[in-house]
Design an enzyme around this catalytic site. Structure first.
Site, PDB file in Angstrom:
ATOM      1  N   LYS A  13       0.843  -1.215   0.000  1.00 20.93           N
ATOM      2  CA  LYS A  13       0.000   0.000   0.000  1.00 20.93           C
ATOM      3  C   LYS A  13       0.873   1.258   0.000  1.00 20.93           C
ATOM      4  CE  LYS A  13      -2.083  -1.166   3.876  1.00 20.93           C
ATOM      5  NZ  LYS A  13      -1.373  -2.431   4.186  1.00 20.93           N
ATOM      6  N   ARG A  91      -9.785   0.568   9.008  1.00 20.68           N
ATOM      7  CA  ARG A  91      -9.239  -0.736   9.372  1.00 20.68           C
ATOM      8  C   ARG A  91     -10.205  -1.553  10.211  1.00 20.68           C
ATOM      9  NH1 ARG A  91      -3.364   0.060   8.959  1.00 20.68           N
ATOM     10  NH2 ARG A  91      -2.337  -1.852   9.541  1.00 20.68           N
ATOM     11  N   ARG A 130      11.889  -5.647   4.851  1.00 20.63           N
ATOM     12  CA  ARG A 130      11.614  -4.220   4.601  1.00 20.63           C
ATOM     13  C   ARG A 130      12.566  -3.331   5.400  1.00 20.63           C
ATOM     14  NH1 ARG A 130       5.758  -1.730   5.439  1.00 20.63           N
ATOM     15  NH2 ARG A 130       5.965  -2.699   7.486  1.00 20.63           N
ATOM     16  N   ARG A 163      11.409  -1.585  10.857  1.00 22.14           N
ATOM     17  CA  ARG A 163      10.333  -1.141  11.747  1.00 22.14           C
ATOM     18  C   ARG A 163      10.198  -2.083  12.936  1.00 22.14           C
ATOM     19  NH1 ARG A 163       5.085   0.388   8.228  1.00 22.14           N
ATOM     20  NH2 ARG A 163       4.082  -0.985   9.745  1.00 22.14           N
ATOM     21  N   ARG A 174      -0.250  -9.126  13.284  1.00 22.56           N
ATOM     22  CA  ARG A 174      -0.868  -8.104  12.419  1.00 22.56           C
ATOM     23  C   ARG A 174      -1.716  -8.759  11.330  1.00 22.56           C
ATOM     24  NH1 ARG A 174       4.383  -5.305  10.619  1.00 22.56           N
ATOM     25  NH2 ARG A 174       3.065  -4.079   9.233  1.00 22.56           N
TER      26      ARG A 174
HETATM   27  P1  AP5 Z   1       4.852  -1.604   1.808  1.00 22.28           P
HETATM   28  O1  AP5 Z   1       4.543  -0.754   0.632  1.00 22.28           O
HETATM   29  O2  AP5 Z   1       5.592  -0.970   2.950  1.00 22.28           O
HETATM   30  O3  AP5 Z   1       3.527  -2.349   2.333  1.00 22.28           O
HETATM   31  P2  AP5 Z   1       2.300  -1.797   3.165  1.00 22.28           P
HETATM   32  O4  AP5 Z   1       1.069  -2.475   2.651  1.00 22.28           O
HETATM   33  O5  AP5 Z   1       2.294  -0.297   3.194  1.00 22.28           O
HETATM   34  O6  AP5 Z   1       2.683  -2.411   4.579  1.00 22.28           O
HETATM   35  P3  AP5 Z   1       2.573  -1.836   6.050  1.00 22.28           P
HETATM   36  O7  AP5 Z   1       3.285  -2.824   6.930  1.00 22.28           O
HETATM   37  O8  AP5 Z   1       3.024  -0.408   6.133  1.00 22.28           O
HETATM   38  O9  AP5 Z   1       1.061  -1.928   6.288  1.00 22.28           O
HETATM   39  P4  AP5 Z   1       0.380  -1.977   7.603  1.00 22.28           P
HETATM   40  O10 AP5 Z   1      -1.009  -1.800   7.150  1.00 22.28           O
HETATM   41  O11 AP5 Z   1       0.630  -3.140   8.487  1.00 22.28           O
HETATM   42  O12 AP5 Z   1       1.090  -0.805   8.440  1.00 22.28           O
HETATM   43  P5  AP5 Z   1       0.581   0.609   8.922  1.00 22.28           P
HETATM   44  O13 AP5 Z   1       1.754   1.508   8.916  1.00 22.28           O
HETATM   45  O14 AP5 Z   1      -0.651   1.013   8.223  1.00 22.28           O
HETATM   46  O15 AP5 Z   1       5.677  -2.888   1.285  1.00 22.28           O
HETATM   47  C1  AP5 Z   1       6.164  -3.872   2.174  1.00 22.28           C
HETATM   48  C2  AP5 Z   1       7.514  -4.423   1.650  1.00 22.28           C
HETATM   49  O16 AP5 Z   1       7.288  -5.110   0.424  1.00 22.28           O
HETATM   50  C3  AP5 Z   1       8.568  -3.332   1.338  1.00 22.28           C
HETATM   51  O17 AP5 Z   1       9.833  -3.813   1.676  1.00 22.28           O
HETATM   52  C4  AP5 Z   1       8.444  -3.123  -0.190  1.00 22.28           C
HETATM   53  O18 AP5 Z   1       9.671  -2.696  -0.773  1.00 22.28           O
HETATM   54  C5  AP5 Z   1       8.065  -4.531  -0.654  1.00 22.28           C
HETATM   55  N1  AP5 Z   1       7.185  -4.528  -1.818  1.00 22.28           N
HETATM   56  C6  AP5 Z   1       6.134  -3.703  -2.061  1.00 22.28           C
HETATM   57  N2  AP5 Z   1       5.518  -4.029  -3.226  1.00 22.28           N
HETATM   58  C7  AP5 Z   1       6.202  -5.109  -3.715  1.00 22.28           C
HETATM   59  C8  AP5 Z   1       6.048  -5.911  -4.900  1.00 22.28           C
HETATM   60  N3  AP5 Z   1       5.063  -5.667  -5.790  1.00 22.28           N
HETATM   61  N4  AP5 Z   1       6.916  -6.929  -5.083  1.00 22.28           N
HETATM   62  C9  AP5 Z   1       7.923  -7.188  -4.167  1.00 22.28           C
HETATM   63  N5  AP5 Z   1       8.125  -6.448  -3.035  1.00 22.28           N
HETATM   64  C10 AP5 Z   1       7.261  -5.420  -2.819  1.00 22.28           C
HETATM   65  O19 AP5 Z   1       0.146   0.278  10.441  1.00 22.28           O
HETATM   66  C11 AP5 Z   1       1.087  -0.003  11.447  1.00 22.28           C
HETATM   67  C12 AP5 Z   1       0.380  -0.074  12.809  1.00 22.28           C
HETATM   68  O20 AP5 Z   1      -0.213   1.214  13.104  1.00 22.28           O
HETATM   69  C13 AP5 Z   1      -0.797  -1.060  12.897  1.00 22.28           C
HETATM   70  O21 AP5 Z   1      -0.357  -2.384  13.199  1.00 22.28           O
HETATM   71  C14 AP5 Z   1      -1.617  -0.419  14.030  1.00 22.28           C
HETATM   72  O22 AP5 Z   1      -1.042  -0.680  15.297  1.00 22.28           O
HETATM   73  C15 AP5 Z   1      -1.480   1.068  13.747  1.00 22.28           C
HETATM   74  N6  AP5 Z   1      -2.514   1.563  12.822  1.00 22.28           N
HETATM   75  C16 AP5 Z   1      -2.319   2.049  11.566  1.00 22.28           C
HETATM   76  N7  AP5 Z   1      -3.491   2.396  11.016  1.00 22.28           N
HETATM   77  C17 AP5 Z   1      -4.454   2.129  11.940  1.00 22.28           C
HETATM   78  C18 AP5 Z   1      -5.868   2.263  11.944  1.00 22.28           C
HETATM   79  N8  AP5 Z   1      -6.539   2.735  10.869  1.00 22.28           N
HETATM   80  N9  AP5 Z   1      -6.537   1.861  13.045  1.00 22.28           N
HETATM   81  C19 AP5 Z   1      -5.897   1.379  14.139  1.00 22.28           C
HETATM   82  N10 AP5 Z   1      -4.549   1.218  14.198  1.00 22.28           N
HETATM   83  C20 AP5 Z   1      -3.836   1.602  13.097  1.00 22.28           C
END
Ligand code: AP5
Length: 216
Positions: A13, A91, A130, A163, A174
């Site tokens: 994402k 979410r 990552r 991270r 997660r």
């Molecule tokens: P990346 O693009 O970083 O993936 P992502 O989907 O953004 O992953 P996140 O881990 O950031 O998502 P998340 O939803 O768990 O975290 P968030 O920060 O929202 O890609 C991942 C890896 O793959 C990278 O190394 C990239 O290079 C590689 N890659 C990408 N595309 C690729 C491809 N096509 N082929 C090969 N490799 C590829 O949330 C973190 C925490 O915050 C949550 O656990 C929660 O505690 C809190 N939080 C956030 N939002 C909320 C909410 N709305 N409500 C409550 N708590 C929340």
């Protein structure tokens, strides 16, 4: 156009949001980035949510909705932006309902929900490798998308770090939280909002092209 990028942790994402925001003139709003910034700045909010992020659980709906309300209202007041691109929000079904109420008041709607489909084992491999820039937040992968110089960001020269929630046990939690609390949102929107299902396991450029084709 207003978009929601949807998918499990590590589905790409953030990677796709970086590419789409400039091409489409959208503001990228990531709840994860906003919460991590609060932790890094040591604000009251940051202190309250730090342990929750590290454990892989979700921050409460009221906290997240307050953050998003401010961010979405700011976009609606901007004369240049063409909309918002939500990443990591909503979410829970409660957050989706809160978003629906907010945008109805603003006279806005969700143009499409882009779902990145990636299998669980692929997610674990991606998140374990990552690395993220501490300064500009650019995301790398040690094998699939490495920086030119190990540990240094190609874009700004910042330090790359792993991270805190990208360790095997937390990744598994997660993913479980995603299945239990986040995936049900799709049923909430199906039939009301356009949903574009994308194969998120293709190479990064092909995923971007698939999204652009789906949105045409
Ligand atoms: P990346 O693009 O970083 O993936 P992502 O989907 O953004 O992953 P996140 O881990 O950031 O998502 P998340 O939803 O768990 O975290 P968030 O920060 O929202 O890609 C991942 C890896 O793959 C990278 O190394 C990239 O290079 C590689 N890659 C990408 N595309 C690729 C491809 N096509 N082929 C090969 N490799 C590829 O949330 C973190 C925490 O915050 C949550 O656990 C929660 O505690 C809190 N939080 C956030 N939002 C909320 C909410 N709305 N409500 C409550 N708590 C929340």
């Amino acid at each position: 156009m207003n978009l929601v990028l949807f998918g499990p942790p590590g589905s790409g994402k953030g990677t796709q949001a970086e590419r789409l925001r400039d091409k489409m003139g959208l503001r990228h709003i990531s709840t994860g980035d906003l919460l991590r910034e609060a932790v890094a700045a040591g604000t009251d909010l940051g202190k309250r949510v730090q342990g929750i992020l590290a454990s892989g659980q979700l921050v409460s709906d009221d906290v997240v909705l307050a953050l998003m309300r401010d961010a979405i209202v700011a976009v609606s007041e901007d004369q240049v932006l063409k909309g918002w691109l939500l990443d990591g929000f909503p979410r829970t079904v409660g957050q989706a309902t809160g978003l629906d109420e907010l945008i109805a008041k603003l006279g806005q709607e969700i143009g499409a929900i882009v779902v990145l489909d990636v299998r669980r084992d692929a997610v674990i491999e991606r998140l374990s490798g990552r690395r993220t820039c501490t300064q500009c937040k650019t995301v790398y992968h040690v094998k699939a998308n490495p920086p030119a110089v190990e540990g240094r960001c190609d874009r700004c020269g910042g330090t790359l770090v792993q991270r805190e929630d990208d360790h095997p046990e937390t990744i598994a939690r997660r993913l479980d939280v995603y299945e239990a609390q986040t995936r049900p949102i799709l049923a909430h929107y199906r039939g009301r909002v356009r949903i574009c299902e994308i194969d998120g396991e293709l190479p990064v450029d092909e995923v971007t092209r698939s999204i652009e084709r789906a949105l045409q």
